[in-house]
Motif scaffolding. Structure first.
Motif, short mmCIF file in Angstrom:
data_model
loop_
_atom_site.label_atom_id
_atom_site.label_comp_id
_atom_site.label_asym_id
_atom_site.label_seq_id
_atom_site.Cartn_x
_atom_site.Cartn_y
_atom_site.Cartn_z
N ASP A 115 47.80 34.75 64.30
CA ASP A 115 46.93 34.24 63.24
C ASP A 115 45.85 35.23 62.82
OD1 ASP A 115 45.61 34.05 65.68
OD2 ASP A 115 44.60 32.16 65.18
N TYR A 116 45.70 36.35 63.55
CA TYR A 116 44.62 37.32 63.26
C TYR A 116 44.66 37.82 61.81
CZ TYR A 116 41.36 41.21 63.73
OH TYR A 116 40.31 42.05 63.55
N PRO A 117 45.81 38.30 61.29
CA PRO A 117 45.80 38.80 59.90
C PRO A 117 45.56 37.71 58.86
CG PRO A 117 48.02 38.95 60.84
CD PRO A 117 47.10 38.52 61.93
N LYS A 118 45.81 36.44 59.23
CA LYS A 118 45.55 35.34 58.28
C LYS A 118 44.05 35.05 58.20
CE LYS A 118 50.01 33.30 59.19
NZ LYS A 118 50.70 32.45 60.12
N ILE A 119 43.35 35.23 59.32
CA ILE A 119 41.92 34.92 59.37
C ILE A 119 41.10 36.13 58.93
CG2 ILE A 119 40.01 34.32 60.93
CD1 ILE A 119 42.10 32.72 62.58
N VAL A 120 41.44 37.31 59.46
CA VAL A 120 40.69 38.53 59.14
C VAL A 120 41.43 39.26 58.02
CG1 VAL A 120 39.84 40.73 60.03
CG2 VAL A 120 39.78 38.70 61.49
N LYS A 121 40.90 39.15 56.81
CA LYS A 121 41.57 39.73 55.63
C LYS A 121 41.30 41.22 55.47
CE LYS A 121 43.10 35.72 54.31
NZ LYS A 121 44.47 35.37 54.63
N MET A 122 40.15 41.68 55.96
CA MET A 122 39.79 43.10 55.83
C MET A 122 39.49 43.68 57.21
SD MET A 122 37.29 42.87 52.49
CE MET A 122 36.81 44.57 52.64
N PRO A 123 40.51 44.05 57.97
CA PRO A 123 40.25 44.59 59.31
C PRO A 123 39.55 45.94 59.26
CG PRO A 123 42.59 44.72 58.79
CD PRO A 123 41.94 44.00 57.66
N MET A 124 38.73 46.20 60.29
CA MET A 124 38.01 47.47 60.38
C MET A 124 37.77 47.77 61.85
SD MET A 124 36.83 50.07 58.79
CE MET A 124 37.18 49.48 57.15
N ASP A 125 37.73 49.06 62.17
CA ASP A 125 37.50 49.48 63.55
C ASP A 125 36.78 50.83 63.54
OD1 ASP A 125 39.72 51.78 64.15
OD2 ASP A 125 40.38 50.32 62.66
N MET A 126 36.30 51.26 64.69
CA MET A 126 35.50 52.48 64.78
C MET A 126 36.31 53.74 64.47
SD MET A 126 32.95 51.83 67.95
CE MET A 126 31.77 50.51 67.90
#
Length: 197
Positions: A121-132
């Motif tokens: 479900d992560y990509p359904k909830i977090v539409k704009m992923p970002m990381d360091m």
């Protein structure tokens, strides 16, 4: 007494100094420019002589007969502006490096691998992923001075917003009280303190 004699001597020296300063001021006015030296009172309260700054070779940096052209002034200002901007990007890289080294940062180092972690479900909830790592790549590497890749950010605020996005995503997906949420909140507070300074 000795104290009275010293006081009189000091007054005499001060009057002589004032007389010399008046002479110097008159001489400068008659020459029409500031001259090479001027008497001044320094920060520690003592009198001294301030000399013109000189470049290498002993020539004066700026003479009244050779004023800096508008284009030369513009170039100097642009060079100084670029130096300051580069310094700010260096500070961004330092902040990112310090955040990455924090013990709470490990979940945010790389993009979330939701398949391996078993969170479909992560990509359904977090539409704009970002990381360091993505932020570092967009910054031109963890060391902005020796750019590993070209910088994608056009402004410092884009850098700030991407780091905030990491922590917003963490708050969006992870429930309050979970380990990752606590780590993200702690890191977000640290980032905001560093960004304000």
């Amino acid at each position: 007494s000795k104290k009275a004699e010293l006081k009189l001597e000091l007054e005499r020296v001060n009057k002589e100094l004032q007389r010399v300063e008046v002479k110097i001021a008159k001489k400068r006015r008659s020459l029409g420019h500031g001259g090479g030296q001027r008497s001044r009172k320094s920060e520690d309260g003592k009198r001294g002589v301030k000399r013109k700054s000189t470049e290498s070779g002993g020539k004066s940096a700026m003479t009244s007969s050779e004023p800096m052209s508008r284009e030369a002034r513009r170039q100097v200002m642009l060079k100084e502006r670029n130096r300051r901007v580069q310094s700010l990007w260096g500070q961004c890289a330092t902040i990112l490096k310090q955040l990455k080294q924090n013990r709470n940062a490990w979940p945010f180092h790389k993009p979330v691998d939701w398949r391996t972690l078993g969170i479909p479900d992560y990509p359904k909830i977090v539409k704009m992923p970002m990381d360091m790592q993505t932020v570092a790549d967009k910054l031109g590497g963890f060391d902005a001075k020796c750019k590993e890749t070209p910088r994608e950010y056009k402004s410092l605020l884009e850098f700030r917003d991407d780091l905030r996005l990491i922590f917003d995503n963490c708050q969006l997906y992870n429930p309050v009280g979970s380990d990752v949420r606590q780590m993200g909140d702690s890191l977000a507070d640290l980032f905001e303190k560093k960004w304000q300074n």
